[in-house]
Design a protein around this motif. Structure first.
Motif, PDB file in Angstrom:
ATOM      1  N   ARG A  49       0.825  -1.219   0.075  1.00  0.00           N
ATOM      2  CA  ARG A  49       0.049  -0.060   0.087  1.00  0.00           C
ATOM      3  C   ARG A  49       0.858   1.351  -0.012  1.00  0.00           C
ATOM      4  O   ARG A  49       0.606   2.397  -0.784  1.00  0.00           O
ATOM      5  CB  ARG A  49      -0.921   0.037   1.398  1.00  0.00           C
ATOM      6  N   GLU A  83      -1.338  -3.827   6.658  1.00  0.00           N
ATOM      7  CA  GLU A  83      -1.773  -2.378   6.791  1.00  0.00           C
ATOM      8  C   GLU A  83      -2.858  -2.139   7.791  1.00  0.00           C
ATOM      9  O   GLU A  83      -3.317  -1.011   7.925  1.00  0.00           O
ATOM     10  CB  GLU A  83      -2.354  -1.861   5.374  1.00  0.00           C
ATOM     11  N   TRP A  93      -4.614   1.506   7.134  1.00  0.00           N
ATOM     12  CA  TRP A  93      -5.705   1.445   6.070  1.00  0.00           C
ATOM     13  C   TRP A  93      -6.905   0.682   6.266  1.00  0.00           C
ATOM     14  O   TRP A  93      -7.947   0.701   5.883  1.00  0.00           O
ATOM     15  CB  TRP A  93      -5.073   1.213   4.702  1.00  0.00           C
ATOM     16  N   GLY A  95      -7.573  -2.131   4.478  1.00  0.00           N
ATOM     17  CA  GLY A  95      -7.995  -2.483   3.365  1.00  0.00           C
ATOM     18  C   GLY A  95      -8.683  -1.604   2.288  1.00  0.00           C
ATOM     19  O   GLY A  95      -8.913  -2.160   1.196  1.00  0.00           O
ATOM     20  N   SER A  96      -8.652  -0.432   2.708  1.00  0.00           N
ATOM     21  CA  SER A  96      -9.391   0.257   1.685  1.00  0.00           C
ATOM     22  C   SER A  96      -9.701   1.898   2.446  1.00  0.00           C
ATOM     23  O   SER A  96      -9.741   2.108   3.511  1.00  0.00           O
ATOM     24  CB  SER A  96     -11.009  -0.060   1.477  1.00  0.00           C
ATOM     25  N   THR A 125       1.683  -3.381   3.693  1.00  0.00           N
ATOM     26  CA  THR A 125       1.350  -4.088   2.705  1.00  0.00           C
ATOM     27  C   THR A 125      -0.317  -4.366   2.669  1.00  0.00           C
ATOM     28  O   THR A 125      -0.960  -4.099   3.751  1.00  0.00           O
ATOM     29  CB  THR A 125       1.721  -5.555   2.751  1.00  0.00           C
ATOM     30  N   ARG A 126      -0.779  -4.601   1.278  1.00  0.00           N
ATOM     31  CA  ARG A 126      -2.387  -4.661   1.276  1.00  0.00           C
ATOM     32  C   ARG A 126      -2.917  -5.742   1.922  1.00  0.00           C
ATOM     33  O   ARG A 126      -2.403  -6.907   1.965  1.00  0.00           O
ATOM     34  CB  ARG A 126      -2.517  -4.598  -0.071  1.00  0.00           C
ATOM     35  N   THR A 136      -7.001 -10.843  -1.756  1.00  0.00           N
ATOM     36  CA  THR A 136      -6.738  -9.648  -1.436  1.00  0.00           C
ATOM     37  C   THR A 136      -6.873  -8.695  -2.683  1.00  0.00           C
ATOM     38  O   THR A 136      -6.027  -8.798  -3.657  1.00  0.00           O
ATOM     39  CB  THR A 136      -5.298  -9.674  -0.929  1.00  0.00           C
ATOM     40  N   THR A 143      -4.044  -7.663  -5.460  1.00  0.00           N
ATOM     41  CA  THR A 143      -2.690  -7.831  -5.271  1.00  0.00           C
ATOM     42  C   THR A 143      -2.433  -9.330  -5.885  1.00  0.00           C
ATOM     43  O   THR A 143      -3.573 -10.228  -5.839  1.00  0.00           O
ATOM     44  CB  THR A 143      -2.511  -8.079  -3.704  1.00  0.00           C
ATOM     45  N   GLY A 159      -1.011  -9.093   0.974  1.00  0.00           N
ATOM     46  CA  GLY A 159       0.128  -8.519   0.493  1.00  0.00           C
ATOM     47  C   GLY A 159       1.486  -8.872   1.331  1.00  0.00           C
ATOM     48  O   GLY A 159       2.535  -8.729   0.632  1.00  0.00           O
TER      49      GLY A 159
END
Length: 455
Positions: A49, A83, A93, A95-96, A125-126, A136, A143, A159
């Motif tokens: 991310r 993340e 984050w 995830g969004s 990471t995502r 993911t 990803t 991620g």
């Protein structure tokens, strides 16, 4: 491997930390090498991310400036952080953008411990929105699995798994609420350890999904997984030894009715079983006491986790993805009717612990997945029903052990006919994390696996 930036990309965490401590290289050089590899490979994978390029170099220089590196087990090792785990100076984050929380003022305890051991956080990471899914992807881009870019790396720590499998970092932190470390580890050919309850600090979200969530580690070798586990658990580095003769229970039974492992995953369990017999253990058939009641309680808890996290964070549910909105709505329904109870989870934990005692087994061997990782695209915008079908059909084996609070590890055992990784899961009773790592180490020596899928 034509795209490798330097020889330090692809090295293990143990190799890097030893070289930095000895003065054979510097943390700054190692981190610069990995940042270069991230710039080369991550556009195709979308594992990160945020990449902390300048900040990571500055932190690596501080590691190099320390007079005594001898007490830093991760000296100069680049690491990635999922993340949803606070890193000072960055938003968390989840995830969004719709679920993102404010910039963190301080590191999460596991991040603090990683940095205290000399590791350098190169980025976050995502994950899928709110960590709810075993794929993911977001509305921007998915990803991708470094072994096959059209496939998912799993979720929710997808991620982190993709970054390790592609050689962008040697180890990564993830967390596992219903399989979110072990599923990506299986998809990406990694060692993925979920410790038991209260072994590594969690403190994520409202209450860590009713205490189901644990912080864990993703790595390409058992030794690196043991090192990452030791640091995050606040322990001296684990010294793995050969375990004595063990009784290993083997089960193909799925916790989800109607789901059966495909032929490659059945063969993975058979291979691991033969390897364990070959190193001196005994194997017996031993099916866990899964039941419809446990499955329904698990589903209700999953739904309620989404509702309670969204409610506690004050999220505008209308801004979430369609699949997440439906999950939150169902969670509100089951939570307000009192269908999610601690007694249910406690009963399954007690039953799971008795299963080991009554069957006389020391560890349980199961498939890690039921099928190949699904496609990378199309999940974030897809229907809730379709996402549920995909998640439960390919990754049913992990969740019961979060509800039970028992340690579990995923270990690679080779490749599928299509070239994607194969893996198995080992589950143990409370406080068996080191034993699981030792058994995984025996599998690694007996049947080495390819460590990376460089992109």
């Amino acid at each position: 491997m034509d795209n490798l930036a330097t020889t330090w990309v692809g090295a293990t965490a143990k190799q890097i930390s030893r070289a930095v401590r000895r003065g054979d290289t510097t943390a700054t050089q190692v981190v610069a090498d990995h940042l270069e590899q991230i710039a080369i490979s991550d556009p195709a994978i979308a594992a990160f991310r945020v990449v902390r390029a300048g900040e990571a170099i500055a932190e690596a220089e501080k590691v190099d400036d320390q007079e005594d590196l001898g007490n830093l087990p991760l000296a100069g090792v680049p690491v990635a952080v999922k993340e949803n785990t606070p890193v000072a100076g960055l938003p968390t984050w989840h995830g969004s953008a719709a679920a993102r929380s404010a910039v963190a003022e301080e590191d999460h305890e596991v991040v603090r411990r990683l940095r205290g051991a000399g590791a350098v956080v190169v980025g976050v990471t995502r994950m899928p929105e709110m960590g709810l899914w075993a794929t993911t992807d977001g509305v921007e881009e998915p990803t991708r699995n470094p072994w096959a870019l059209e496939r998912t790396p799993g979720g929710s720590s997808g991620g982190s798994a993709a970054a390790v499998a592609a050689g962008l970092v040697p180890i990564a932190q993830g967390n596992d609420g219903l399989g979110s470390v072990r599923i990506p580890a299986a998809c990406c050919g990694l060692v993925g350890l979920k410790p038991g309850r209260d072994v590594i600090p969690c403190d994520l979200g409202l209450d860590g999904w009713f205490g189901l969530t644990e912080n864990g580690v993703l790595a390409t070798t058992v030794a690196d997984a043991a090192l990452g586990f030791s640091v995050m658990a606040g322990r001296a580095p684990v010294k793995l030894v050969q375990p004595g003769r063990l009784r290993v229970g083997v089960s193909l039974r799925s916790p989800v009715a109607g789901v059966r492992p495909d032929q490659p995953n059945r063969e993975a369990v058979a291979t691991a079983s033969k390897l364990l017999v070959g190193v001196g253990h005994d194997t017996v058939t031993a099916d866990p006491p899964y039941s419809t009641a446990v499955g329904l309680a698990g589903l209700a808890t999953w739904f309620a986790c989404a509702y309670r996290e969204a409610d506690a964070a004050g999220l505008d549910v209308r801004s979430l993805q369609p699949r997440t909105r439906r999950h939150v709505a169902l969670g509100k329904f089951v939570w307000r009717r009192g269908w999610v109870r601690q007694q249910q989870r406690d009963a399954w934990r007690e039953k799971s612990i008795r299963f080991f005692a009554d069957s006389g087994i020391d560890v349980l061997l199961t498939p890690a997945l039921a099928t190949a990782p699904p496609p990378a695209d199309g999940h974030a915008g897809g229907s809730w029903r379709r996402n549920m079908q995909v998640n439960m059909a390919y990754a049913p084996y992990a969740a019961p052990w979060n509800i039970a609070g028992l340690p579990a590890i995923v270990v690679p055992v080779g490749l599928r006919p299509d070239g994607l990784p194969l893996a198995v899961q080992l589950v143990g009773p409370p406080d068996s994390e080191v034993l699981l790592l030792e058994i995984a180490g025996q599998l690694e020596v007996a049947n080495p696996w390819p460590r990376h899928a460089f992109v």
